[in-house]
Design a protein around this motif. Structure first.
Motif, PDB file in Angstrom:
ATOM      1  N   GLY A  59      43.711  48.783  30.313  1.00  0.00           N
ATOM      2  CA  GLY A  59      42.372  49.147  30.738  1.00  0.00           C
ATOM      3  C   GLY A  59      41.311  48.080  30.577  1.00  0.00           C
ATOM      4  N   ARG A  60      41.680  46.881  30.160  1.00  0.00           N
ATOM      5  CA  ARG A  60      40.713  45.796  29.978  1.00  0.00           C
ATOM      6  C   ARG A  60      40.443  45.084  31.308  1.00  0.00           C
ATOM      7  N   ARG A  61      39.202  44.743  31.535  1.00  0.00           N
ATOM      8  CA  ARG A  61      38.862  43.839  32.630  1.00  0.00           C
ATOM      9  C   ARG A  61      39.167  42.413  32.177  1.00  0.00           C
ATOM     10  N   VAL A  62      39.713  41.612  33.064  1.00  0.00           N
ATOM     11  CA  VAL A  62      40.152  40.270  32.703  1.00  0.00           C
ATOM     12  C   VAL A  62      39.692  39.273  33.770  1.00  0.00           C
ATOM     13  N   LEU A  63      39.168  38.141  33.319  1.00  0.00           N
ATOM     14  CA  LEU A  63      38.987  36.984  34.196  1.00  0.00           C
ATOM     15  C   LEU A  63      40.122  36.028  33.869  1.00  0.00           C
ATOM     16  N   ALA A  64      41.053  35.863  34.808  1.00  0.00           N
ATOM     17  CA  ALA A  64      42.242  35.047  34.597  1.00  0.00           C
ATOM     18  C   ALA A  64      42.050  33.706  35.302  1.00  0.00           C
ATOM     19  N   VAL A  65      42.164  32.613  34.535  1.00  0.00           N
ATOM     20  CA  VAL A  65      41.866  31.281  35.063  1.00  0.00           C
ATOM     21  C   VAL A  65      43.070  30.366  34.911  1.00  0.00           C
ATOM     22  N   LEU A  87      40.964  45.396  38.109  1.00  0.00           N
ATOM     23  CA  LEU A  87      40.612  44.994  36.744  1.00  0.00           C
ATOM     24  C   LEU A  87      40.787  43.498  36.507  1.00  0.00           C
ATOM     25  N   VAL A  88      41.512  42.816  37.367  1.00  0.00           N
ATOM     26  CA  VAL A  88      41.800  41.397  37.162  1.00  0.00           C
ATOM     27  C   VAL A  88      41.088  40.566  38.228  1.00  0.00           C
ATOM     28  N   GLU A  89      40.176  39.742  37.783  1.00  0.00           N
ATOM     29  CA  GLU A  89      39.544  38.755  38.663  1.00  0.00           C
ATOM     30  C   GLU A  89      40.204  37.411  38.398  1.00  0.00           C
ATOM     31  N   SER A  90      40.658  36.747  39.444  1.00  0.00           N
ATOM     32  CA  SER A  90      41.391  35.493  39.298  1.00  0.00           C
ATOM     33  C   SER A  90      40.552  34.330  39.793  1.00  0.00           C
ATOM     34  N   ALA A  91      40.652  33.201  39.111  1.00  0.00           N
ATOM     35  CA  ALA A  91      39.910  32.010  39.507  1.00  0.00           C
ATOM     36  C   ALA A  91      40.787  30.785  39.328  1.00  0.00           C
ATOM     37  N   CYS A  92      40.797  29.915  40.336  1.00  0.00           N
ATOM     38  CA  CYS A  92      41.515  28.646  40.254  1.00  0.00           C
ATOM     39  C   CYS A  92      40.527  27.584  39.789  1.00  0.00           C
ATOM     40  N   ALA A  93      40.711  27.106  38.563  1.00  0.00           N
ATOM     41  CA  ALA A  93      39.767  26.142  37.993  1.00  0.00           C
ATOM     42  C   ALA A  93      40.400  25.454  36.799  1.00  0.00           C
ATOM     43  N   ASP A  94      39.910  24.258  36.506  1.00  0.00           N
ATOM     44  CA  ASP A  94      40.269  23.560  35.281  1.00  0.00           C
ATOM     45  C   ASP A  94      39.527  24.242  34.136  1.00  0.00           C
ATOM     46  N   VAL A  95      40.239  24.724  33.148  1.00  0.00           N
ATOM     47  CA  VAL A  95      39.598  25.471  32.063  1.00  0.00           C
ATOM     48  C   VAL A  95      38.589  24.627  31.292  1.00  0.00           C
ATOM     49  N   HIS A  96      38.683  23.307  31.398  1.00  0.00           N
ATOM     50  CA  HIS A  96      37.736  22.436  30.710  1.00  0.00           C
ATOM     51  C   HIS A  96      36.414  22.324  31.458  1.00  0.00           C
ATOM     52  N   ARG A  97      36.357  22.855  32.665  1.00  0.00           N
ATOM     53  CA  ARG A  97      35.153  22.729  33.493  1.00  0.00           C
ATOM     54  C   ARG A  97      34.704  24.087  34.000  1.00  0.00           C
ATOM     55  N   LEU A  98      34.761  25.080  33.141  1.00  0.00           N
ATOM     56  CA  LEU A  98      34.412  26.438  33.549  1.00  0.00           C
ATOM     57  C   LEU A  98      32.914  26.648  33.709  1.00  0.00           C
ATOM     58  N   GLY A  99      32.124  26.023  32.864  1.00  0.00           N
ATOM     59  CA  GLY A  99      30.694  26.284  32.880  1.00  0.00           C
ATOM     60  C   GLY A  99      30.398  27.656  32.300  1.00  0.00           C
TER      61      GLY A  99
END
Length: 239
Positions: A59-65, A87-99
């Motif tokens: 039941g958790r909302r998740v931002l998956a990167v 519940l899952v929002e996905s993003a393609c990104a370098d985790v070091h540059r998330l902002g």
């Protein structure tokens, strides 16, 4: 540590990762859900969604990167297939540059922390994780735990076909992650120094197909990295 092209490190493994990687014990995901305050979770280096899907199922909302577009796309499809796409929002990104991507009850890293600049990531998480929240570093092998009996056999096959150096990614291969210092020491020197170390044992049984498939989920022996050596490697590995 960080890589010039982190999205290429696990090239070609997105369709087999969920099938052949052994899932982390559900206890770990239960504890993240139980101990974190209400709110969404940030899953860093999510791959095809191993941890994100398990959190969403609770039941958790998740931002998956993840830096790999293939991993993110496959994980998004899996979330929809399991009925947790909302519940899952996905993003393609370098985790070091998330902002600034919002505030989170927790940040999770499943078999991914060693691929990151750990100090930099924890500093950033200090700004993103709410007061009372947590960071969970989830690993398949506890430090010092012996690897399975077949591990030395596969290591010798990798040595024969790819050499003793563990490289990752088919595009200008780089040395696979092996950061200096253990994760616990890095965490204790960070804002997340109130540490709880948990270990759980689970019995794993693999047949030949699963053992071979598991090898092809590794960045240092992926089919993409093996290239035209794949056929000979596969035959040798099965023998």
């Amino acid at each position: 540590m960080s890589y010039e092209n982190p999205g290429s490190l696990f090239a070609g493994t997105h369709e087999t990762y969920l099938r052949y990687r052994v899932a982390h014990p559900g206890l770990f995901v239960d504890l993240v859900d139980l101990l974190a305050p209400p709110g969404p979770v940030l899953d860093l280096g999510c791959g095809p969604g191993s941890v994100a899907l398990a959190l969403a199922a609770r039941g958790r909302r998740v931002l998956a990167v993840d830096a790999s577009a293939d991993m993110v796309g496959f994980g998004r499809a899996e979330a929809a297939r399991h009925g947790v796409g909302h519940l899952v929002e996905s993003a393609c990104a370098d985790v070091h540059r998330l902002g600034d991507v919002g505030a989170f009850a927790a940040a999770t890293m499943g078999d991914a922390f060693h691929w990151f600049d750990r100090v930099e990531i924890l500093t950033h998480m200090d700004a993103l994780v709410v007061h009372g929240g947590l960071v969970a570093v989830i690993m398949s092998y506890f430090a010092g735990t012996p690897k399975p009996w077949w591990h030395p056999l596969t290591e010798r096959v990798v040595d024969r076909h790819l050499g003793p150096a563990r490289l990752a990614g088919p595009e200008a291969p780089v040395f696979a992650a092996s950061p200096g210092g253990d994760h616990e020491a890095v965490l204790r020197a960070s804002a997340f120094c109130d540490l709880c170390v948990l270990r759980a044992d689970q019995r794993v049984r693999m047949d030949l197909e699963e053992a071979v498939g598991h090898q092809y989920t590794q960045a240092f022996s992926s089919p993409a990295l093996l290239g035209d050596r794949l056929g000979a490697f596969n035959a040798d590995l099965r023998r």
